[in-house]
Design an enzyme around this catalytic site. Structure first.
Site, PDB file in Angstrom:
ATOM      1  N   LYS A  26     -13.648  13.116   1.957  1.00 48.62           N
ATOM      2  CA  LYS A  26     -13.372  12.133   0.892  1.00 48.62           C
ATOM      3  C   LYS A  26     -13.320  10.728   1.486  1.00 48.62           C
ATOM      4  CE  LYS A  26      -9.664  10.662  -2.265  1.00 48.62           C
ATOM      5  NZ  LYS A  26      -8.280  10.934  -2.720  1.00 48.62           N
ATOM      6  N   ASP A  53      -8.030   2.916  -3.092  1.00 45.22           N
ATOM      7  CA  ASP A  53      -7.801   3.607  -4.368  1.00 45.22           C
ATOM      8  C   ASP A  53      -6.695   2.921  -5.153  1.00 45.22           C
ATOM      9  OD1 ASP A  53      -7.747   5.364  -6.461  1.00 45.22           O
ATOM     10  OD2 ASP A  53      -6.613   6.903  -5.392  1.00 45.22           O
ATOM     11  N   LYS A 105      -2.394   2.642 -10.347  1.00 50.55           N
ATOM     12  CA  LYS A 105      -1.205   3.113  -9.637  1.00 50.55           C
ATOM     13  C   LYS A 105      -0.114   2.053  -9.683  1.00 50.55           C
ATOM     14  CE  LYS A 105      -3.789   5.785  -6.133  1.00 50.55           C
ATOM     15  NZ  LYS A 105      -3.234   7.122  -6.362  1.00 50.55           N
ATOM     16  N   ASP A 132      -7.210   6.278   2.053  1.00 51.35           N
ATOM     17  CA  ASP A 132      -7.797   7.322   1.206  1.00 51.35           C
ATOM     18  C   ASP A 132      -9.206   7.720   1.639  1.00 51.35           C
ATOM     19  OD1 ASP A 132      -7.111   9.082  -0.786  1.00 51.35           O
ATOM     20  OD2 ASP A 132      -7.788   7.821  -2.441  1.00 51.35           O
ATOM     21  N   ASP A 142      -7.729   8.344 -11.823  1.00 50.27           N
ATOM     22  CA  ASP A 142      -7.040   8.385 -10.539  1.00 50.27           C
ATOM     23  C   ASP A 142      -7.163   9.750  -9.860  1.00 50.27           C
ATOM     24  OD1 ASP A 142      -5.569   7.356  -8.429  1.00 50.27           O
ATOM     25  OD2 ASP A 142      -3.629   7.913  -9.305  1.00 50.27           O
ATOM     26  N   GLU A 183      -9.865  10.887  -8.602  1.00 43.84           N
ATOM     27  CA  GLU A 183     -11.242  10.500  -8.300  1.00 43.84           C
ATOM     28  C   GLU A 183     -11.807  11.175  -7.063  1.00 43.84           C
ATOM     29  OE1 GLU A 183      -9.327   8.873  -5.132  1.00 43.84           O
ATOM     30  OE2 GLU A 183      -8.645   8.770  -7.204  1.00 43.84           O
ATOM     31  N   ARG A 204     -11.756  14.220  -6.036  1.00 44.18           N
ATOM     32  CA  ARG A 204     -12.446  15.481  -6.315  1.00 44.18           C
ATOM     33  C   ARG A 204     -13.830  15.240  -6.917  1.00 44.18           C
ATOM     34  NH1 ARG A 204      -7.546  17.290 -10.055  1.00 44.18           N
ATOM     35  NH2 ARG A 204      -6.563  16.053  -8.413  1.00 44.18           N
TER      36      ARG A 204
END
Length: 508
Positions: free
Chosen positions: A277, A282, A289, A300, A359, A361, A363
Site C-alpha cells: 500500500k 492520507d 480525518k 501510510d 477513508d 482507500e 484496500r
C-alpha cells in the site's frame, strides 16, 4: 581477547555505518558488553562473549551506578584499555539468549553511542545466527534522519560510524556472509525508514517512483536482474486501474503504479509477488480525518516502501528466488475532483466497488495491485500484500505486533516461523466467512466497508475477494508497528521502523 592477527569483512551502509567482524585485538575506543540480571535482589553479571574481562572491579562500579541489566538499559563506564565501556541490558541471565534479545541489546547500545566514531561489540553470541543478530541489531540502531533539519542539524549527533562485532567465528566465510547480509538488511531498512519519515511535501507518488528508480540503478539495475516499470495517471486510467485512480483523483499530485522485478541468474526456485500500500499521504479524502494525529499519515506508504526495498535487497543478496513487487501509489486528498461516498469504481480486471467511505482507500489501491500482480504471465508460488491498512489492527494488537491473514495455513505458518526468526512480531488473525456478507452492495459487486466490529478482518476479507483462491496469499496489516510515535527502543527509532522488510527478505 586473542592477540593473533584479526580477520575483518566490511560493507558500507547507505550513508550511515561500516559493519565489520573481527577476532583480534580491540582497537576501538569504545567496547560494548552485555549485562544481565541474576536475581530479583539486583544481582548482575557481565556477559562479554568471547572477550576475556576482569569483572570484579567493574561489577562493583556497575552496582554503584545502579545498573540492573534490564532490557533497553545502557550504562557507560570509563575504561582502562579502552576509553569507554558500555554495558547493554540483556534482561534475565540465560545460558542461551534469544536472537531478538541480542538484536535489541546491540541496537540499544548502538543508539546510545551516537556521536562516537567506532565501537566493538562483544556480546554472548556463541553461534553464527547469534553473531548475525548482534550485527543486525547494532547496524539497525545506528540510524538517524536529519535531512530536513536546518539550523539545528549540527545539534544532533551522527550515528556510530564503524561497528565491529567481536567473535571467534570471524575467520569463517559463513560469518563474513552473515555480516554482509546484516549490512544489506540495515541498508534497505534505512531506505524504508527514510521514505516513511520524508514529509508529503517531498514524497509524492511521482517522487517515490523516482527515488526507487535511482536506488534500482545504484543496485546494478538490469545487471543485477532488476527491472523497473512505472505507470502514470494516463496509463492507469486507460488500462482500467480504477482503485488507484479513484483514490488519487482528488490530489494535485497524480497517482502512480511502481513495478520492480528481480530475476536471478538460472532457474528461480520460487516466484513471489509482493504488493504494498502506497498512500503517500492520507487525509481520508472527503471522509476527512480529525486533525489530531493526521501528521502520522505520511507513514501510510510504509507497505509500498517495504516491498520495494525488499526486492532490491533480495537482488543484492543474489537469492535464487524471483520477486515481483507492486506499489500502487496515490495521495488521498479532499477536493472537487475527489471520489464521493457512494461513487462506484471499477478495479483492474472488472470487479466493481461502491466506495461508501473514501477513508477506506488502501484496500482499493491494493485491489488493483493484487489483480495486476496475478495477471502476470509468470506463475506465482505465492502473493503477499503489506499495508498500514486499519486502525482496528492497532486496537487489536497494539503498536508492536502486526497481523497476518491468509487463505493458506501452510504459507502462513512458514511466514510466522520466518518472522519469529528475524525478530518481527506478527500474529495470525482469522477471516470469518460470516463477516463477508457485510461487504455486499445493492448496486455494485461489493462495498469497500462492512461491519465496524472486526474491521481489520473485514478489510482482509475485502482483499481476499481479489485473490485467486488457489494462490497462497498473505495479508500483513502493519498499521501500528510501521510508525513509532512513542520512545525509541532496542534498534527501533522514533518514526518509520521498516517493519516487514526483514521478514520478506528472510522468507525469500
Amino acid at each position: 581477547s586473542s592477540l593473533h592477527k584479526p580477520t575483518n569483512t566490511s560493507i558500507t551502509l547507505l550513508l550511515m555505518s561500516t559493519l565489520k567482524i573481527s577476532d583480534g585485538v580491540v582497537k576501538d575506543e569504545v567496547l560494548v558488553l552485555g549485562l544481565a540480571s541474576t536475581n530479583s535482589k539486583g544481582g548482575i553479571a557481565i556477559e562479554a562473549g568471547d572477550m576475556a574481562i576482569d569483572t570484579k572491579t567493574i561489577l562493583s562500579q556497575l552496582v554503584d551506578m545502579g545498573a540492573t541489566g534490564k532490557a533497553d538499559e545502557v550504562t557507560k563506564l570509563p575504561g582502562s584499555h579502552v576509553r569507554l565501556l558500555v554495558f547493554t541490558g540483556l534482561g534475565k541471565k540465560s545460558a542461551n539468549y534469544t536472537h531478538e534479545t541480542l538484536r535489541r541489546a546491540a541496537g540499544s547500545a548502538s543508539r546510545a553511542l551516537a556521536g562516537n566514531s567506532a565501537a566493538t561489540f562483544s556480546l554472548p553470541a556463541k553461534n553464527l545466527a547469534e553473531v548475525a543478530a548482534v550485527a543486525e541489531g547494532a547496524a539497525l540502531g545506528a540510524y538517524s534522519f536529519t535531512e530536513f533539519r536546518g539550523s539545528t542539524k549540527d545539534d544532533h549527533k551522527a550515528p556510530l560510524k564503524t561497528i565491529t562485532v567481536h567473535s571467534k567465528l570471524a575467520a569463517s566465510s559463513e560469518a563474513k556472509a552473515a555480516v554482509v547480509r546484516a549490512a544489506v538488511i540495515a541498508k534497505y531498512t534505512y531506505l524504508v525508514r527514510d521514505l516513511i519519515n520524508t514529509p508529503p511535501s517531498h514524497l509524492t507518488p511521482d517522487s517515490f517512483t523516482k527515488k526507487l528508480a535511482a536506488v534500482v540503478k545504484s543496485a546494478g539495475g538490469a545487471k543485477s536482474g532488476l527491472k523497473i516499470q512505472i505507470w502514470d495517471e494516463k496509463q492507469l486510467k486507460t488500462q482500467g486501474f480504477g482503485g488507484i485512480i479513484g483514490v488519487g483523483q482528488g490530489s494535485a499530485n497524480p497517482p502512480r503504479l511502481l513495478h520492480i522485478s528481480y530475476t536471478p541468474k538460472g532457474k528461480a526456485a520460487k516466484r513471489y509477488a509482493f504488493v504494498g500500500k502506497g498512500i503517500t499521504f492520507d487525509t481520508g479524502g472527503l471522509a476527512l480525518k480529525p486533525a489530531a494525529g493526521m501528521e502520522a499519515m505520511k507513514s501510510d506508504m510504509s507497505g509500498a516502501a517495504a516491498v520495494s526495498a525488499a526486492v532490491i535487497a533480495i537482488a543484492e543478496l543474489k537469492l535464487n528466488v524471483a520477486i515481483e513487487s507492486w506499489a500502487p501509489l496515490a495521495e488521498n486528498m479532499p477536493s472537487d475532483t475527489a471520489t464521493r461516498p457512494s461513487d462506484i469504481i471499477t478495479i483492474f480486471g472488472g470487479k466493481t466497488v461502491e466506495v461508501l467511505n473514501p477513508d477506506a482507500e488502501g484496500r482499493l489501491v491494493l485491489a488493483d495491485g493484487l489483480m495486476k500482480a496475478q495477471s502476470s504471465k509468470n506463475k506465482l508460488d505465492g502473493i503477499i500484500d503489506v499495508a498500514t491498512l486499519t486502525g482496528a489492527q492497532v486496537i487489536a494488537l497494539g503498536t508492536r505486533t502486526s497481523a497476518v491473514m491468509t487463505n493458506n495455513q501452510e504459507f502462513s505458518n512458514d511466514f510466522l516461523q520466518v518472522a519469529a526468526q528475524c525478530g518481527e512480531q506478527f500474529w495470525p488473525m482469522p477471516l470469518p466467512e460470516e463477516l463477508r456478507a457485510s461487504l455486499d452492495s445493492p448496486v455494485a459487486d461489493l462495498a469497500n466497508i462492512g461491519d465496524r466490529m472486526g474491521g481489520m478482518l473485514v478489510a482482509g476479507l475485502f482483499l481476499k475477494d481479489f485473490v485467486n483462491p488457489e494462490l497462497p496469499w498473505l495479508h500483513l496489516d502493519i498499521a501500528g508497528p510501521a510508525y513509532n510515535e512513542a520512545k525509541p527502543h532496542g534498534y527501533t527509532p522514533v518514526g518509520g521502523t521498516g517493519i516487514a522488510l526483514r521478514s520478506l527478505v528472510t522468507l525469500a
